[in-house]
Design a protein around this motif. Sequence first.
Motif, PDB file in Angstrom:
ATOM      1  N   UNK A   1       0.838  -1.204   0.000  1.00 41.25           N
ATOM      2  CA  UNK A   1       0.000   0.000   0.000  1.00 41.25           C
ATOM      3  C   UNK A   1       0.870   1.251   0.000  1.00 41.25           C
ATOM      4  N   UNK A   2       2.068   1.125   0.543  1.00 41.10           N
ATOM      5  CA  UNK A   2       2.974   2.294   0.553  1.00 41.10           C
ATOM      6  C   UNK A   2       3.610   2.493  -0.810  1.00 41.10           C
ATOM      7  N   UNK A   3       3.905   1.373  -1.474  1.00 46.71           N
ATOM      8  CA  UNK A   3       4.423   1.479  -2.845  1.00 46.71           C
ATOM      9  C   UNK A   3       3.324   2.084  -3.719  1.00 46.71           C
ATOM     10  N   UNK A   4       2.075   1.647  -3.473  1.00 45.36           N
ATOM     11  CA  UNK A   4       0.930   2.162  -4.225  1.00 45.36           C
ATOM     12  C   UNK A   4       0.798   3.673  -4.030  1.00 45.36           C
ATOM     13  N   UNK A   5       1.029   4.097  -2.802  1.00 51.08           N
ATOM     14  CA  UNK A   5       0.899   5.519  -2.473  1.00 51.08           C
ATOM     15  C   UNK A   5       1.907   6.356  -3.279  1.00 51.08           C
ATOM     16  N   UNK A   6       3.167   5.924  -3.265  1.00 50.74           N
ATOM     17  CA  UNK A   6       4.184   6.666  -4.011  1.00 50.74           C
ATOM     18  C   UNK A   6       3.917   6.574  -5.518  1.00 50.74           C
ATOM     19  N   UNK A   7       3.462   5.403  -5.974  1.00 49.17           N
ATOM     20  CA  UNK A   7       3.155   5.247  -7.403  1.00 49.17           C
ATOM     21  C   UNK A   7       2.027   6.198  -7.798  1.00 49.17           C
ATOM     22  N   UNK A   8       0.999   6.301  -6.958  1.00 48.27           N
ATOM     23  CA  UNK A   8      -0.133   7.188  -7.262  1.00 48.27           C
ATOM     24  C   UNK A   8       0.341   8.642  -7.317  1.00 48.27           C
ATOM     25  N   UNK A   9       1.193   9.019  -6.365  1.00 46.14           N
ATOM     26  CA  UNK A   9       1.723  10.403  -6.373  1.00 46.14           C
ATOM     27  C   UNK A   9       2.535  10.654  -7.635  1.00 46.14           C
ATOM     28  N   UNK A  10       3.357   9.674  -8.013  1.00 46.52           N
ATOM     29  CA  UNK A  10       4.187   9.817  -9.215  1.00 46.52           C
ATOM     30  C   UNK A  10       3.305   9.958 -10.452  1.00 46.52           C
ATOM     31  N   UNK A  11       2.268   9.130 -10.533  1.00 48.39           N
ATOM     32  CA  UNK A  11       1.361   9.190 -11.690  1.00 48.39           C
ATOM     33  C   UNK A  11       0.622  10.529 -11.720  1.00 48.39           C
ATOM     34  N   UNK A  12       0.185  10.974 -10.557  1.00 51.80           N
ATOM     35  CA  UNK A  12      -0.506  12.275 -10.477  1.00 51.80           C
ATOM     36  C   UNK A  12       0.403  13.389 -10.990  1.00 51.80           C
ATOM     37  N   UNK A  13       1.695  13.299 -10.606  1.00 51.90           N
ATOM     38  CA  UNK A  13       2.650  14.327 -11.044  1.00 51.90           C
ATOM     39  C   UNK A  13       2.783  14.343 -12.560  1.00 51.90           C
ATOM     40  N   UNK A  14       2.456  13.221 -13.185  1.00 50.19           N
ATOM     41  CA  UNK A  14       2.514  13.151 -14.651  1.00 50.19           C
ATOM     42  C   UNK A  14       1.129  13.353 -15.265  1.00 50.19           C
ATOM     43  N   UNK A  15       0.175  13.765 -14.451  1.00 51.35           N
ATOM     44  CA  UNK A  15      -1.143  14.100 -14.974  1.00 51.35           C
ATOM     45  C   UNK A  15      -2.108  12.935 -15.070  1.00 51.35           C
ATOM     46  N   UNK A  16      -1.718  11.792 -14.502  1.00 53.49           N
ATOM     47  CA  UNK A  16      -2.615  10.623 -14.545  1.00 53.49           C
ATOM     48  C   UNK A  16      -3.334  10.508 -13.206  1.00 53.49           C
ATOM     49  N   UNK A  17      -4.650  10.430 -13.273  1.00 50.41           N
ATOM     50  CA  UNK A  17      -5.437  10.414 -12.040  1.00 50.41           C
ATOM     51  C   UNK A  17      -5.437   9.010 -11.435  1.00 50.41           C
ATOM     52  N   UNK A  18      -4.514   8.823 -10.515  1.00 46.69           N
ATOM     53  CA  UNK A  18      -4.413   7.533  -9.833  1.00 46.69           C
ATOM     54  C   UNK A  18      -4.733   7.712  -8.359  1.00 46.69           C
ATOM     55  N   UNK A  19      -5.332   6.714  -7.750  1.00 48.97           N
ATOM     56  CA  UNK A  19      -5.620   6.724  -6.320  1.00 48.97           C
ATOM     57  C   UNK A  19      -5.318   5.357  -5.728  1.00 48.97           C
ATOM     58  N   UNK A  20      -5.471   5.281  -4.423  1.00 50.66           N
ATOM     59  CA  UNK A  20      -5.105   4.046  -3.720  1.00 50.66           C
ATOM     60  C   UNK A  20      -6.277   3.557  -2.873  1.00 50.66           C
ATOM     61  N   UNK A  21      -6.515   2.257  -2.914  1.00 54.25           N
ATOM     62  CA  UNK A  21      -7.386   1.625  -1.922  1.00 54.25           C
ATOM     63  C   UNK A  21      -6.551   0.634  -1.127  1.00 54.25           C
ATOM     64  N   UNK A  22      -6.661   0.751   0.187  1.00 52.86           N
ATOM     65  CA  UNK A  22      -5.855  -0.113   1.050  1.00 52.86           C
ATOM     66  C   UNK A  22      -6.734  -0.772   2.105  1.00 52.86           C
ATOM     67  N   UNK A  23      -6.869  -2.103   2.061  1.00 50.88           N
ATOM     68  CA  UNK A  23      -7.566  -2.751   3.172  1.00 50.88           C
ATOM     69  C   UNK A  23      -6.667  -2.760   4.404  1.00 50.88           C
ATOM     70  N   UNK A  24      -7.221  -2.273   5.509  1.00 47.56           N
ATOM     71  CA  UNK A  24      -6.498  -2.290   6.789  1.00 47.56           C
ATOM     72  C   UNK A  24      -6.777  -3.621   7.490  1.00 47.56           C
ATOM     73  N   UNK A  25      -8.041  -4.065   7.380  1.00 54.19           N
ATOM     74  CA  UNK A  25      -8.366  -5.415   7.835  1.00 54.19           C
ATOM     75  C   UNK A  25      -8.509  -6.274   6.583  1.00 54.19           C
ATOM     76  N   UNK A  26      -7.851  -7.410   6.581  1.00 56.82           N
ATOM     77  CA  UNK A  26      -7.946  -8.313   5.411  1.00 56.82           C
ATOM     78  C   UNK A  26      -9.076  -9.311   5.634  1.00 56.82           C
TER      79      UNK A  26
END
Lengths: 352, 481
Positions: free
Chosen positions: A255-280
Amino acid sequence: MTKFVKGNEAVVMGALYAGCELYFGYPITPASEIAHGAAKWFPMLGRTFVQAECETASVNMMFGAAGAGKLCMTATSGPGFSLMQEGLSYLAGAELPAVVVDVMRAGPGLGNVYPEQGDYNPAVKGGGHGNYQSFVLAPASAQEMCDYTIRAFKMAAKWRTPAIVLVDGLQGQMMESVALPDAEEPRPDFSSWAAQGEAKTRANLVKSIYLDAAQQEEFNIHLQEKYARMAADAEGTTYLADDAELLICGYGISSRIARTAAETLRAEGIKAGVFRPVTLNPFPRAQLAAAAKGRKIMTIELDAGQFADDIRLNLALAGLGEEATRVKMVHRMGGQVVTVDDAVRSAKEMLA
Amino acid sequence: MKIIEQKGMYKEFPRCGKPHARTTHYCPGCGHGIVNKLVAECCAEMGLQDRTIFVDPVGCGVFTYYYWDAAHISAAHGRASAAATGAARARPDAVTIAYQGDGDLGAIGFNNAFQAASRGEKFGCIFINNSLYGMTGGQMAPTTLEGEKTTTTPFGRDPALTGHPLHVCEVFNQLQAPVYIARVSVADTKRIMQAREAIRRVFEIQRDHKGYALLEILAPCPTNFGMSPQKAAEFCMNEMEKEFPLGVVRDTEKGVAGVEPVKHPESQALAVKSVPRFPTCMELFATPDGTEAPPVEDDPAVPERRFKFAGYGGQGILSLGICVAEAARLEKRHTLWFPSYGPEQRGGSASCSVVVSGMPIGSPTVEHPDVLVCMNQPSYERFAKDVKPGGVIIVDATVPLAVEPPQGVKLYRVPAIKMAEDFGVPKAANTMMLAALRAFKATGLKDDSLETALCASFKKKPQLIEKNRELLRRAEEELKS
């Protein structure tokens, strides 16, 4: 008090604040710092640390201690977690609260000690025999390894079922700042069902055996109804997901890799977001469905697709069958970690 | 009809599923039935029913919770000794009794029973040896006699293929911790009276918290022997006792003729007596141990910076990383430190990653460092190519630059190893690298924070603090010039 400690040490701190009185464990990399911390701090607080002869012993010592009405825990990694599956089934079958921390390593077999998320199914789906479930929490930082260990004890006690804190080797070894709680949790009273060696508990019987098939079925139905109610404690979180075109799903470290990936994509103009289950387990299906409806979905995971399959299943059960068929996965195995570059590249390919 | 109450047992056995059941599930002539009566009687006569936790096995003994009027924990097959360990540790004031059979204890759970005995766990283990698996259908157990026919030794137990009978008491007698080890039988009245005394002894030892006790009880199993109760009892006395002699093997409290008592020591570590009150978690973790830090504060103006430190194990690479992380947390930054671990750390190269940011940190892995500090050639070759444009590489002067640094990356060659040797402190090469990080303003952290962090890292060796502070300053001056 804030401490800069390894995730594994944060687990022990959390357990102590939660009121855990006994630790039973067998050392295994990359979970051993939990045993090291427990060996030092449990006796300093007048609590009990026992180095068991094997993981089978650890989990059955927990069966005895939980059966005697005390909060207890163990920590292990893949091979040890496999050995504990029978014990987890017994704990669930006797409705005993206990906490297992699984600091996942690469497998199958001896594998290696580097991070993987390959224990998803045995943890989330109940890896032992019979129809049982554990409450499974997936922290993503040292702070959460402390906080969610505390929550694991609360959930185990509330639902009278084992709780699993599912992390990976990287999280266990990683040092971060951890703000410790201001107070210890109150000790729960289990005297209505536990065998405590006191007059008031003399009539109590802790067991998982129902010789009569009708009774065993009735008990199974009781468990399933309990697990259905457990869904009230499901939790999922989102990040930058409101207007996202692409939803990246991941738990724990992913989920942390997803977070940085989403920020990186956003910086390039791609609307990315993250969903993270806290309880599996319980899985936050409604939150996933709300975030995923109409979106493209990508998972990040350190396994062969156990998590992606569960995302698909939960989407389908939430009525999002179309989204379910569109789930793509970026993953690594064997102790390799998905890089942000990998995730960003895969996301762009998906959207192209 | 007059109901005769059995001491220590429930009046009726509704747990078996029949509301007013008064008979046990044991076959006529079964040793369990006799032992169940003796155990219940003893527990009641000694007034221990409220305090007792029975840990029940899997096997014919599984249903003792139908009968014994005390609290029960029904354990997994073979694990009664592990579960009894947990219960006894959780409830040191209780009387914990594990009840196990010879498949349960002798085979699947042998190690758990043996290790619990070896640790001197404070519970009593009553071990029923009837030379085979009862409930499962008369298969061979470790205690099956040579030549004995069972469902898995239809031609008789062949020692050449299946070994010899396991002597549990004698094996456990090799251990130092047990207080009491004995073998009795319930095959006739005289033996039953001796068994009664031995069971009483097990309860006494637990009542007084003396330590671990093992009582092996030879018991007939007419059903699986395929014999009448009388013949089964005779088999027990004539055949089993030849293999498994009766008697007290050890009693360290009372002593046994011809046996030197071995005392298991009392715990000296953190003896409860010596501590008037244990601290709370808050008190324990408020005690300074070098890991405390100010609370983290968000600051969007502080950009994220990722570091990689690499070299040979023993060059102080991990400490250097911790030092930078320490400085960052002194400045209330979000900070993350992550080492290479496992077999990687035993010889060869070591590395660690540090991420410092004003805002919460996402991915913990450092794929593209802003700053790379390298102390050996393999690490340079592995990591140099990944450094971000605009980043910095600080490499020891001994490392040949076989690879060009990426475009836009600033490279400093620092004779850290040589400088440390010249200063007469060869181990301080990492301090030289810290000086370089400070001199070249590579960390984005304050000079003071780095120096405070360096000093803090020598907390356990205070005599080295001033020396390293001096080395840091001298090295920095030298590098700046």
